[in-house]
Every structure is written in structure tokens, then in C-alpha cells.
Design a protein around this motif. Sequence first.
Motif, PDB file in Angstrom:
ATOM      1  N   ALA A 180      52.745  46.370  64.513  1.00 42.67           N
ATOM      2  CA  ALA A 180      53.584  47.460  64.039  1.00 42.67           C
ATOM      3  C   ALA A 180      53.681  47.526  62.524  1.00 42.67           C
ATOM      4  CB  ALA A 180      54.987  47.320  64.638  1.00 42.67           C
ATOM      5  N   LEU A 181      53.263  46.499  61.817  1.00 41.82           N
ATOM      6  CA  LEU A 181      53.274  46.512  60.356  1.00 41.82           C
ATOM      7  C   LEU A 181      51.900  46.808  59.765  1.00 41.82           C
ATOM      8  CD1 LEU A 181      55.664  43.549  59.456  1.00 41.82           C
ATOM      9  CD2 LEU A 181      56.165  45.993  59.560  1.00 41.82           C
ATOM     10  N   GLY A 182      50.959  47.195  60.604  1.00 39.75           N
ATOM     11  CA  GLY A 182      49.645  47.581  60.119  1.00 39.75           C
ATOM     12  C   GLY A 182      48.690  46.436  59.874  1.00 39.75           C
ATOM     13  N   LEU A 183      49.038  45.228  60.289  1.00 44.54           N
ATOM     14  CA  LEU A 183      48.180  44.073  60.067  1.00 44.54           C
ATOM     15  C   LEU A 183      47.155  43.943  61.191  1.00 44.54           C
ATOM     16  CD1 LEU A 183      50.856  41.452  58.966  1.00 44.54           C
ATOM     17  CD2 LEU A 183      49.408  42.866  57.496  1.00 44.54           C
ATOM     18  N   ILE A 184      45.984  43.462  60.821  1.00 49.75           N
ATOM     19  CA  ILE A 184      44.931  43.156  61.790  1.00 49.75           C
ATOM     20  C   ILE A 184      44.678  41.659  61.728  1.00 49.75           C
ATOM     21  CG2 ILE A 184      42.562  43.613  62.510  1.00 49.75           C
ATOM     22  CD1 ILE A 184      42.697  46.266  61.038  1.00 49.75           C
ATOM     23  N   LYS A 185      44.821  40.989  62.865  1.00 46.54           N
ATOM     24  CA  LYS A 185      44.639  39.533  62.915  1.00 46.54           C
ATOM     25  C   LYS A 185      43.512  39.199  63.873  1.00 46.54           C
ATOM     26  CE  LYS A 185      49.455  38.633  61.793  1.00 46.54           C
ATOM     27  NZ  LYS A 185      50.730  38.000  62.173  1.00 46.54           N
ATOM     28  N   VAL A 186      42.672  38.274  63.424  1.00 48.04           N
ATOM     29  CA  VAL A 186      41.497  37.846  64.185  1.00 48.04           C
ATOM     30  C   VAL A 186      41.786  36.478  64.783  1.00 48.04           C
ATOM     31  CG1 VAL A 186      39.023  37.407  64.116  1.00 48.04           C
ATOM     32  CG2 VAL A 186      40.024  39.126  62.608  1.00 48.04           C
ATOM     33  N   THR A 187      41.674  36.386  66.103  1.00 47.68           N
ATOM     34  CA  THR A 187      41.902  35.134  66.823  1.00 47.68           C
ATOM     35  C   THR A 187      40.603  34.709  67.483  1.00 47.68           C
ATOM     36  OG1 THR A 187      44.183  35.807  67.265  1.00 47.68           O
ATOM     37  CG2 THR A 187      43.301  33.992  68.564  1.00 47.68           C
ATOM     38  N   GLU A 188      40.217  33.461  67.271  1.00 55.82           N
ATOM     39  CA  GLU A 188      38.967  32.944  67.810  1.00 55.82           C
ATOM     40  C   GLU A 188      39.212  31.686  68.612  1.00 55.82           C
ATOM     41  OE1 GLU A 188      36.176  32.314  64.700  1.00 55.82           O
ATOM     42  OE2 GLU A 188      35.949  34.447  64.202  1.00 55.82           O
ATOM     43  N   SER A 189      38.429  31.534  69.666  1.00 58.82           N
ATOM     44  CA  SER A 189      38.426  30.317  70.476  1.00 58.82           C
ATOM     45  C   SER A 189      37.013  29.772  70.481  1.00 58.82           C
ATOM     46  CB  SER A 189      38.891  30.616  71.899  1.00 58.82           C
ATOM     47  OG  SER A 189      38.741  29.482  72.728  1.00 58.82           O
ATOM     48  N   ARG A 190      36.864  28.526  70.083  1.00 54.44           N
ATOM     49  CA  ARG A 190      35.540  27.911  69.992  1.00 54.44           C
ATOM     50  C   ARG A 190      35.441  26.752  70.968  1.00 54.44           C
ATOM     51  NH1 ARG A 190      32.583  29.448  65.541  1.00 54.44           N
ATOM     52  NH2 ARG A 190      33.698  30.788  64.057  1.00 54.44           N
ATOM     53  N   GLY A 191      34.208  26.451  71.373  1.00 55.45           N
ATOM     54  CA  GLY A 191      33.984  25.388  72.342  1.00 55.45           C
ATOM     55  C   GLY A 191      33.735  25.963  73.709  1.00 55.45           C
ATOM     56  N   ASN A 192      32.827  25.316  74.458  1.00 54.14           N
ATOM     57  CA  ASN A 192      32.477  25.809  75.781  1.00 54.14           C
ATOM     58  C   ASN A 192      33.596  25.624  76.795  1.00 54.14           C
ATOM     59  OD1 ASN A 192      29.909  26.609  74.954  1.00 54.14           O
ATOM     60  ND2 ASN A 192      29.078  24.556  75.271  1.00 54.14           N
ATOM     61  N   SER A 193      34.452  24.629  76.593  1.00 52.23           N
ATOM     62  CA  SER A 193      35.550  24.391  77.531  1.00 52.23           C
ATOM     63  C   SER A 193      36.730  23.825  76.754  1.00 52.23           C
ATOM     64  CB  SER A 193      35.125  23.402  78.633  1.00 52.23           C
ATOM     65  OG  SER A 193      34.763  22.162  78.075  1.00 52.23           O
ATOM     66  N   GLY A 194      37.909  24.252  77.158  1.00 53.49           N
ATOM     67  CA  GLY A 194      39.120  23.729  76.538  1.00 53.49           C
ATOM     68  C   GLY A 194      39.391  24.235  75.148  1.00 53.49           C
ATOM     69  N   GLY A 195      38.791  25.364  74.749  1.00 54.57           N
ATOM     70  CA  GLY A 195      39.025  25.883  73.418  1.00 54.57           C
ATOM     71  C   GLY A 195      40.421  26.460  73.272  1.00 54.57           C
ATOM     72  N   ILE A 196      41.066  26.182  72.144  1.00 56.33           N
ATOM     73  CA  ILE A 196      42.400  26.699  71.857  1.00 56.33           C
ATOM     74  C   ILE A 196      42.260  27.815  70.840  1.00 56.33           C
ATOM     75  CG2 ILE A 196      44.689  26.156  70.962  1.00 56.33           C
ATOM     76  CD1 ILE A 196      44.261  23.289  71.848  1.00 56.33           C
ATOM     77  N   PRO A 197      42.710  29.030  71.133  1.00 56.44           N
ATOM     78  CA  PRO A 197      42.590  30.136  70.177  1.00 56.44           C
ATOM     79  C   PRO A 197      43.344  29.841  68.883  1.00 56.44           C
ATOM     80  CG  PRO A 197      43.086  30.956  72.371  1.00 56.44           C
ATOM     81  CD  PRO A 197      43.261  29.475  72.424  1.00 56.44           C
ATOM     82  N   GLN A 198      42.719  30.191  67.777  1.00 54.54           N
ATOM     83  CA  GLN A 198      43.306  29.995  66.458  1.00 54.54           C
ATOM     84  C   GLN A 198      43.178  31.292  65.669  1.00 54.54           C
ATOM     85  OE1 GLN A 198      44.730  27.156  65.413  1.00 54.54           O
ATOM     86  NE2 GLN A 198      44.151  25.773  67.077  1.00 54.54           N
ATOM     87  N   VAL A 199      44.211  31.602  64.875  1.00 54.76           N
ATOM     88  CA  VAL A 199      44.164  32.765  63.988  1.00 54.76           C
ATOM     89  C   VAL A 199      43.343  32.372  62.762  1.00 54.76           C
ATOM     90  CG1 VAL A 199      45.509  34.403  62.644  1.00 54.76           C
ATOM     91  CG2 VAL A 199      46.380  33.584  64.823  1.00 54.76           C
ATOM     92  N   VAL A 200      42.221  33.038  62.558  1.00 54.22           N
ATOM     93  CA  VAL A 200      41.305  32.666  61.484  1.00 54.22           C
ATOM     94  C   VAL A 200      41.361  33.642  60.314  1.00 54.22           C
ATOM     95  CG1 VAL A 200      39.749  31.430  63.027  1.00 54.22           C
ATOM     96  CG2 VAL A 200      39.405  33.865  62.656  1.00 54.22           C
ATOM     97  N   GLU A 201      41.769  34.891  60.549  1.00 53.75           N
ATOM     98  CA  GLU A 201      41.809  35.872  59.461  1.00 53.75           C
ATOM     99  C   GLU A 201      42.955  36.836  59.672  1.00 53.75           C
ATOM    100  OE1 GLU A 201      37.928  37.320  57.588  1.00 53.75           O
ATOM    101  OE2 GLU A 201      37.288  36.788  59.611  1.00 53.75           O
ATOM    102  N   ARG A 202      43.433  37.400  58.532  1.00 54.91           N
ATOM    103  CA  ARG A 202      44.446  38.447  58.555  1.00 54.91           C
ATOM    104  C   ARG A 202      44.083  39.485  57.515  1.00 54.91           C
ATOM    105  NH1 ARG A 202      50.693  38.355  56.593  1.00 54.91           N
ATOM    106  NH2 ARG A 202      49.640  39.065  54.713  1.00 54.91           N
ATOM    107  N   TRP A 203      44.006  40.736  57.960  1.00 54.65           N
ATOM    108  CA  TRP A 203      43.589  41.825  57.072  1.00 54.65           C
ATOM    109  C   TRP A 203      44.737  42.809  56.882  1.00 54.65           C
ATOM    110  CZ3 TRP A 203      38.929  42.621  60.804  1.00 54.65           C
ATOM    111  CH2 TRP A 203      38.029  41.546  60.661  1.00 54.65           C
ATOM    112  N   GLY A 204      44.879  43.299  55.657  1.00 53.23           N
ATOM    113  CA  GLY A 204      45.869  44.320  55.343  1.00 53.23           C
ATOM    114  C   GLY A 204      47.168  43.751  54.818  1.00 53.23           C
ATOM    115  N   ASP A 205      48.022  44.662  54.366  1.00 52.51           N
ATOM    116  CA  ASP A 205      49.353  44.323  53.864  1.00 52.51           C
ATOM    117  C   ASP A 205      50.413  44.897  54.803  1.00 52.51           C
ATOM    118  OD1 ASP A 205      48.211  43.121  51.598  1.00 52.51           O
ATOM    119  OD2 ASP A 205      48.095  45.060  50.566  1.00 52.51           O
ATOM    120  N   ALA A 206      51.522  44.200  54.890  1.00 52.40           N
ATOM    121  CA  ALA A 206      52.595  44.619  55.793  1.00 52.40           C
ATOM    122  C   ALA A 206      53.244  45.903  55.285  1.00 52.40           C
ATOM    123  CB  ALA A 206      53.632  43.505  55.926  1.00 52.40           C
TER     124      ALA A 206
END
Length: 417
Positions: free
Chosen positions: A22-48
Amino acid sequence: MPRTTTVECPGCPPLRALTFDALGLIKVTESRGNSGGIPQVVERWGDADSSKCVLAASIDDRANDPILAVARKNGTIEISNPLSGDIFVSISDFGDGDGHPEDDDIAGLHIFKKSRSVGSCSLLTCTTKGNASLRSVDIAPTESINNGASNSWKVCAAGKVLCAKVHGSEKHALFGGKGVEVNLWDLESSTKIWAAKPPPKNNLDIFTPTWFTSATFQTGDDHRKFVAGTNSHQVRVYDTSTQRRPVISFDFRETPIKSVAEDHDGYTIYVGNGSGDLASIDTRTGKLVGCFLGKCSGSIKSIARHPYHPVIASCGLDSYLRLWDVKTRELLSATFLKQHLTCVVFDSNFSDKEVVAPDAQHADEIPGEVEQEALKLAKRKKSPEEMKGKKKKSKDDGSKKSRKKSRQMESEECDDS
């Protein structure tokens, strides 16, 4: 920092999800690893900025030259790179219209993937007042605002459009809303080819007003079958080849339906409502297949099905991005993203495989060879001569210790005397 919650489950496969808030931000969440990967926020684009609230988003996640389109509350549409967040072009959706973004927000947005050419793209937008526009936009790294509308038409004469969906063939589109019955349009000729008929009054002679909140097509092969959710917690299944009224209609919980998404099998849909309930339903029978384990705290605003992995993502007003297993309906992970989320999309071409340089590859091989050779030497059996020498040495050490002990006892006796 965003908080993540994990549960005991197989874990998330490698995936990449983009969320919009709702504040116009775009956040990128990635999960790495073939099994048991935990999603992590890796990037944030834009200003609130609340005036840049994201209302709709569409992605063309092809391997080469992918693009992302985002419709904001201030009436602008940004086309950017979903890998880096760089904005290619920003256009206005109300520059030459009579509507203001406060009372004519964008309700639907779609990027045409099949008819896209190099250096340009085609966009379909529809506002809440029913102003639909199909335009071709030149993609260029500039901050200027250009309006490239090529074809416009009116979806409805009255009411408020709340949902819009384009079929997989990109030849037909579906619109519906408050006071607007779901209707099917041919995008090539910009003509309405079908409109739904409201259901009759119930046994108490009460008429349910038209209020559609979400809609989706059941399969990418047949544009005649689609599903729509209503504000009266009802899910309606339509088939334009049979009748204008719903083929099947059933209730889901007691709060308005906020989001629906289709599965790849062509008959399963995922439904989310205003109280945070998420379930899968078989549209052939109208029966509930099962509810997803775990309770969301707020309204579910968006549901996305991963193109390849058996995973769906949901987000909403509780500010969590949740990933679910479609087979077991278990919660894989929940990531707290701070703001109220409005939409989520998957990047299907994401891969967590990293390219290793040749020098680094050889450097990794050398220690491995040394460790293997040392392991072989440690496991090598000792020869019989070594075993005999070891036994003889132990016997000599034992005799020396006994002689030393006897001498100590003799010296103690002499002292006593």
C-alpha cells in the motif's frame, strides 16, 4: 529487518516472488536450495508514498528481456525490469480522460506476452468507471511520461468495475464489479460477446445485488469457462456455451470473497476471503477439497500459483507473504513484510544455480583430493610386523613399570627400619 516464520515441513523449492504494498514498495523474496529453503527478502525498490499504492501488477517473465508493469493509485503505470527494478518508461492512464485517479482508479492491468515485439509491449488497462484501454508502449530508459493509447472503449455504463482478467490466449477479457455483471469481451474487435444474468430471488423473495470482487478463467484452453467471487461470500462457476446464469453456485464461509486463482489441472480453484480463510475447491462438483492449514490474520488480497512448483503464494492485510504446498495444504513459510500487501507475482525463470569460475573450481578440487588421500591412509590396515612391534613395546613398558614399583617398596622398608 523482516521476520520469517518456519514450520516443520519439507521446505520451499527455489523460487522468486515479487510483492507490492500500500505504500508503493516492491519487495523481492527469494528461496534458495533444493529442499528446506527459507524465503529471504533480498531487494526493496521504491520509496514509501501512499499516493503510489500499487493497485495492480502484471509480469512477462520470459528468459530474455522480461518486463514488469505496475499500476499505481496516482494514475501512472510503470514498466520496469523485474530483475533489477530499473524503470524503462512511465505512462499516465488519465492524461486525456475526464476521470481523476481518486475516483477512477485502475482496477485491472495486463501485459500481452504473445504479441510482444522487441522494444515495445502492449498493455490492457481498465478503471473502476469502466474505461478500458488497449495500447502499445515503446520501452525506453527514460523518465518522461508518455501516453500511447491506441484503442479505448467503455466496459459498463454504470456501476464500479472491481475485477478484470485476460484469458491465456490473450484474445478475450473478463470484467465485473459492483453493479456490473460479469461480461466477456473480444479484444481483437473490442466488442462484448457475452454477459451474465443475475440469479433469481431466493425462497424469501430477496434479490442479491450484483457485487463481483474477483474473477479468473478455469483453463488456458477454453475461454468459455470461468469462476467469479462475490461480496456475498458466493463462488459462481459460469459456462458461456450453456447458459447466462451460473452453472454451479456455492457459499464459502461468511465473509466476502476477495481473491480467486486457478490451478493447472483446469478444475481446481483457490479461494481467499475477507477473514483470512484459504481453501481449494473442485469446480466440477462445487465441493470443498480442503482448507489450507494455518490462519491468516487479515483479508487475502491476492493469490498466485507457481507455474512449475506445487506452491501457491497468498498475501493481504496482515502484511505476511505466505507460501503453501498445494498437495498437503501445509504452510511452508511466512515472511513479514511490514506493509499491507496488495498483490504478489512469481518469477518462473528464477534459478538459484550460481556459475563457478574455472580457477575457483580447480581450487575446490585440490583440497578435496587431499582429504580423500588422507582418508585412505587412515583407513589402511596395519601390517603384521607393525602389530608385533606394538605388542612388544607394550610388554617392555609393563616390565619397566613393575621393576620401578618394586624398587620404591624396598626403599620404603629401609626407611622404616
